[in-house]
Design a protein around this motif. Structure first.
Motif, short mmCIF file in Angstrom:
data_model
loop_
_atom_site.label_atom_id
_atom_site.label_comp_id
_atom_site.label_asym_id
_atom_site.label_seq_id
_atom_site.Cartn_x
_atom_site.Cartn_y
_atom_site.Cartn_z
N HIS A 110 -19.18 -4.55 4.63
CA HIS A 110 -18.13 -5.57 4.86
C HIS A 110 -16.76 -4.97 5.13
O HIS A 110 -15.74 -5.63 4.94
CB HIS A 110 -18.07 -6.54 3.67
N THR A 111 -16.75 -3.72 5.56
CA THR A 111 -15.46 -3.09 5.86
C THR A 111 -15.44 -2.56 7.29
O THR A 111 -15.48 -1.36 7.52
CB THR A 111 -15.16 -1.93 4.87
N MET B 62 -7.71 11.79 3.21
CA MET B 62 -8.53 10.80 3.92
C MET B 62 -8.27 9.45 3.27
O MET B 62 -8.35 9.33 2.05
CB MET B 62 -10.02 11.10 3.76
N SER B 63 -8.01 8.42 4.06
CA SER B 63 -7.86 7.11 3.43
C SER B 63 -9.25 6.52 3.22
O SER B 63 -10.17 6.75 3.99
CB SER B 63 -6.94 6.21 4.24
N ILE B 64 -9.38 5.77 2.12
CA ILE B 64 -10.66 5.20 1.71
C ILE B 64 -10.49 3.69 1.58
O ILE B 64 -9.51 3.25 0.97
CB ILE B 64 -11.10 5.76 0.33
N GLN B 65 -11.39 2.92 2.16
CA GLN B 65 -11.27 1.47 2.08
C GLN B 65 -12.65 0.85 1.90
O GLN B 65 -13.61 1.28 2.51
CB GLN B 65 -10.64 0.91 3.37
N ARG B 66 -12.72 -0.17 1.04
CA ARG B 66 -13.98 -0.89 0.87
C ARG B 66 -13.68 -2.34 0.53
O ARG B 66 -13.02 -2.65 -0.46
CB ARG B 66 -14.81 -0.28 -0.25
N ALA B 67 -14.17 -3.24 1.38
CA ALA B 67 -14.04 -4.66 1.10
C ALA B 67 -15.38 -5.18 0.59
O ALA B 67 -16.43 -4.87 1.14
CB ALA B 67 -13.62 -5.42 2.34
N VAL C 297 -10.13 -5.90 -2.66
CA VAL C 297 -10.35 -4.81 -1.70
C VAL C 297 -9.99 -3.49 -2.40
O VAL C 297 -8.94 -3.39 -3.02
CB VAL C 297 -9.48 -5.01 -0.44
N LEU D 225 -16.13 1.97 3.69
CA LEU D 225 -17.36 2.01 2.89
C LEU D 225 -18.09 0.67 2.92
O LEU D 225 -17.48 -0.39 2.71
CB LEU D 225 -17.02 2.36 1.45
N LEU E 249 -8.83 0.27 -2.20
CA LEU E 249 -8.05 1.08 -1.27
C LEU E 249 -7.63 2.37 -1.96
O LEU E 249 -7.54 2.42 -3.19
CB LEU E 249 -6.78 0.33 -0.86
N GLY E 250 -7.32 3.37 -1.17
CA GLY E 250 -6.82 4.59 -1.77
C GLY E 250 -7.01 5.78 -0.85
O GLY E 250 -7.11 5.61 0.37
N TRP E 251 -7.05 6.94 -1.45
CA TRP E 251 -7.17 8.15 -0.65
C TRP E 251 -7.79 9.27 -1.46
O TRP E 251 -7.80 9.24 -2.69
CB TRP E 251 -5.81 8.59 -0.11
N PHE F 67 -7.47 2.20 -5.87
CA PHE F 67 -7.09 1.01 -6.64
C PHE F 67 -7.71 -0.22 -5.99
O PHE F 67 -8.09 -0.20 -4.82
CB PHE F 67 -5.57 0.86 -6.72
N TYR G 250 0.83 -1.21 0.00
CA TYR G 250 0.00 0.00 0.00
C TYR G 250 0.86 1.26 0.00
O TYR G 250 0.68 2.18 -0.78
CB TYR G 250 -0.91 -0.02 1.23
N ALA H 184 -12.22 13.40 7.82
CA ALA H 184 -12.15 12.12 8.54
C ALA H 184 -10.75 11.58 8.33
O ALA H 184 -10.10 11.91 7.33
CB ALA H 184 -13.19 11.13 8.00
N GLY H 185 -10.27 10.77 9.27
CA GLY H 185 -8.95 10.16 9.09
C GLY H 185 -9.01 9.08 8.03
O GLY H 185 -8.26 9.10 7.06
N ALA H 186 -9.92 8.13 8.23
CA ALA H 186 -10.10 7.03 7.28
C ALA H 186 -11.58 6.76 7.14
O ALA H 186 -12.32 6.82 8.12
CB ALA H 186 -9.37 5.78 7.76
N VAL H 187 -12.01 6.47 5.91
CA VAL H 187 -13.42 6.20 5.64
C VAL H 187 -13.56 4.74 5.22
O VAL H 187 -12.81 4.27 4.34
CB VAL H 187 -13.97 7.12 4.53
#
Lengths: 435, 435
Positions: free
Chosen positions: A354-355, B391-396, B115, A351, B117-119, B109, A98, A346-349
């Motif tokens: 399932h996250t 902001m970090s973005i995450q989605r599983a 998963v 979505l 991930l990104g920002w 990406f 990452y 926000a620091g981290a989002v």
């Protein structure tokens, strides 16, 4: 009982402002104590560090090497179970992948007047990673602070962690070796921060200190800031969940409690547009609390600092989320992509359904060192760029110089800086000369 | 007399370390005074700010609006001469163009396990720009701190500058309006920093404070850090010039003095591989000093903190430059491109003979707010990203979640955090359920 705040009421603005202002965590004035410890370490070096370590951690150190015969990182790491090592390896590799994607690029361009401008990134030479002892001594934190430093190209990563009575979690030791820590000292508290900043015994000063710690560590970082770089000062952890009818109340309850269990000053907040969702989550939290080994501190955090906020619309929910600027924000709604464009702070989002935040805490690869206490209004989570810096690069040709010189000269004169003006005019007047 | 340091001698390491450790600037303990001022402003708001302003700046303020009938930004700006306005416009437009090139890009990406991930970058909502009074009240500083904030998209830029007896430089007022300052308050010192951080009267709190100031301002920024963001704490200005035989000694002397004239604690250093170049520059400095209206402070700075370092080779010169990690580094050598790859630590690098630092101070467009006091080891000059955050973005997906869940679960268990573990296991066990 957790508090409910109704955002559809006229009194919301005042209620909410008061809620945001409530103190969490230690408020005592530790500045004086910390100042004394730092002065002592600056004056007495390793002897002072060994003395504090003996007093606070009941650990005897050699005042020159700052090592103890009772703490050996490799021996400790050997005690880490195989399946836990695999999980640490898995996390470390995802974190490395990452952060590699965050590598900043050098850029040089020539503008219309023939002046070359741009910047070049270089890594820091050395970084200190502070790892807390006790409750918050986590292998995941070691990875999150160390792996990006090594990926950035930092030559020398120095880890400090208090090892009370010689105790240090084998997983922390294994994570340190996996992540590539170059030097380790079993020290903690303000004395460790002072030693990292100013040097003590064989520990030579580092350029920047990262990593979480208690109020003394945070204050020590604040006081050494300038001599070395520091990351954002970390406060108690937080989660904010925005949930609609599509959310599973049991899942949301588990996510809220995953922050409440960190510390009695942790904060978990639910925003929902549906009162029934709020009630279902409240009940699920109550039910889950009872089977939690961390119930005592989780309950205290939830009941003292938690809240269920009833919003009039998802738009209002986004506004409230931006004001809270939470460390972790879950959008547990039917269509998080509709809501995300409205999220600014926000620091981290996280979505969708399932996250859960815990995925990001450990293994998505994204960094879990994130701004707390509303600092997401002005700062980012830890990233590769925190272990690098940007030098600006500028070059004027003789023509480029001539294009810029008059304005520079006028400004230097206006600012009453004749030597600035001369450094420009001397090149204008001298004809060709050198260069 | 300026000191000479011979880097080819065996004793260099110790001599040089002692030189780097010499204090410059105020060393007094101002922390207590500043703490009292901040507490006073937090408690008494605008009344306290007006009281300090009356005392230190002999200016009467309305304690609610924090404005004075005697200070009107537009009226002051109207007094700025036309040719100076043009120079300010020229600089502002170049600064805007340069910083526009620094705009960070969002990135999302999907990894091998599905998963996402990104920002995502967003601008700060509000920023406070502190502008010092007296000697260091410069229109160029107003531009360098304000233009990038507006380019970044900051809605609300609040400027404070002390206006002793109602005095404020017309060029500072014009630069503020040109750069797009949204609110202005004629206040300074620790009380201005406290008002920006916590609010006072009509001045509502900002999210981050940037801009240089004296020791009280620097300490106040340090103390409010965490409540708001701050830029690096600025120390006295510095220039380091690496020169070979191709350099014009008169030009180098002018460049060295352009820093010495800032302040008696400024530092100007020449590194050269050629003793004759060093002697010629020394003589040129002496000659130029005599015709400088800022001679007194420039001479004191040069003789107290300046140095001519004789290096054995350009390679050694680069090593020394990296250790000094100067705010400004000029490579006044025949082929600066040969030397640049060896430079790792500097705020800004100026290449060749036609790029005096003063060009970058005013008009190249590059930012002149740069790390001082060796902070270039760990930090960058001001840039667009200082007014934005990531902001970090995450989605599983369900599948992505399943790929990551086991390692997350193992780590949560190892860290003794059962609610973290449950927030993962509850989604594994519940079959489809919601979402």
């Amino acid at each position: 009982m957790v508090r409910w705040i109704d955002a559809t009421q006229g009194s919301f603005k005042e209620t909410f402002a008061a809620f945001l202002d409530e103190p969490r965590g230690e408020a005592g004035d530790v500045a004086g104590t910390v100042r004394d410890v730092i002065a002592d370490v600056r004056k007495n070096g390793g002897e002072a560090v060994a003395r504090y370590t003996s007093k606070f951690d009941r650990l005897t150190l050699d005042p020159v090497t700052l090592q103890s015969d009772n703490v050996d990182l490799a021996a400790l790491a050997a005690g880490c179970p195989a399946d836990l090592r695999e999980a640490i390896d898995f996390a470390a590799e995802r974190i490395a992948a990452y952060h590699e994607k965050q590598r900043p690029v050098d850029h040089i361009f020539k503008d219309a007047s023939g002046v070359e401008l741009g910047w070049k990134w270089t890594s820091l030479d050395s970084v200190g990673v502070y790892v807390p002892g006790g409750l918050a001594s986590y292998p995941s934190s070691v990875l999150m602070n160390t792996v990006p430093a090594k990926i950035a190209g930092v030559d020398r990563v120095v880890m400090t962690a208090p090892a009370p009575g010689g105790q240090l979690a084998p997983a922390v030791a294994y994570a340190a070796l996996k992540a590539g820590v170059d030097e380790f000292y079993p020290i903690g508290g303000a004395q460790a921060i002072a030693a990292l900043a100013f040097g003590a015994g064989h520990l030579t000063p580092v350029d920047k200190i990262v990593g979480p710690g208690n109020a003394y560590v945070a204050e020590a970082k604040r006081q050494v800031f300038g001599t070395v770089g520091i990351d954002t000062i970390a406060g108690p952890s937080e989660i904010l969940v925005v949930a609609d009818e599509s959310a599973n109340p049991d899942w949301i309850a588990a996510d809220l409690l995953s922050q409440s269990e960190h510390d009695t000053s942790s904060q978990s907040i639910l925003i929902t547009v549906n009162k029934d969702v709020g009630k279902a989550v409240e009940e699920a939290v109550e039910k889950q609390l009872k089977s939690l080994s961390t119930e005592a501190r989780a309950r205290q955090a939830w009941e003292s600092h938690g809240a269920i906020i009833l919003a009039g619309s998802l738009d209002q929910a986004a506004d409230i989320a931006n004001t809270i600027a939470a460390e972790h924000l879950e959008l547990a709604v039917e269509d998080p992509d509709l809501l995300l464009p409205q999220i600014r702070h926000a620091g981290a989002v996280f979505l969708g359904h399932h996250t859960p935040e815990a995925l990001g805490d450990y293994v998505t690869g994204s960094n879990h060192v994130l701004p707390t206490s509303r600092a997401a209004r002005f700062s980012s989570g830890l990233g590769l760029a925190d272990f690098m810096k940007r030098m600006s690069i500028q070059r004027a040709s003789a023509d480029g110089f001539n294009a810029l010189a008059p304005a520079a000269l006028r400004l230097a004169e206006a600012e009453g800086l004749p030597a600035h003006a001369r450094s420009v005019s001397i090149r204008t007047n001298s004809g060709g000369g050198h260069g």
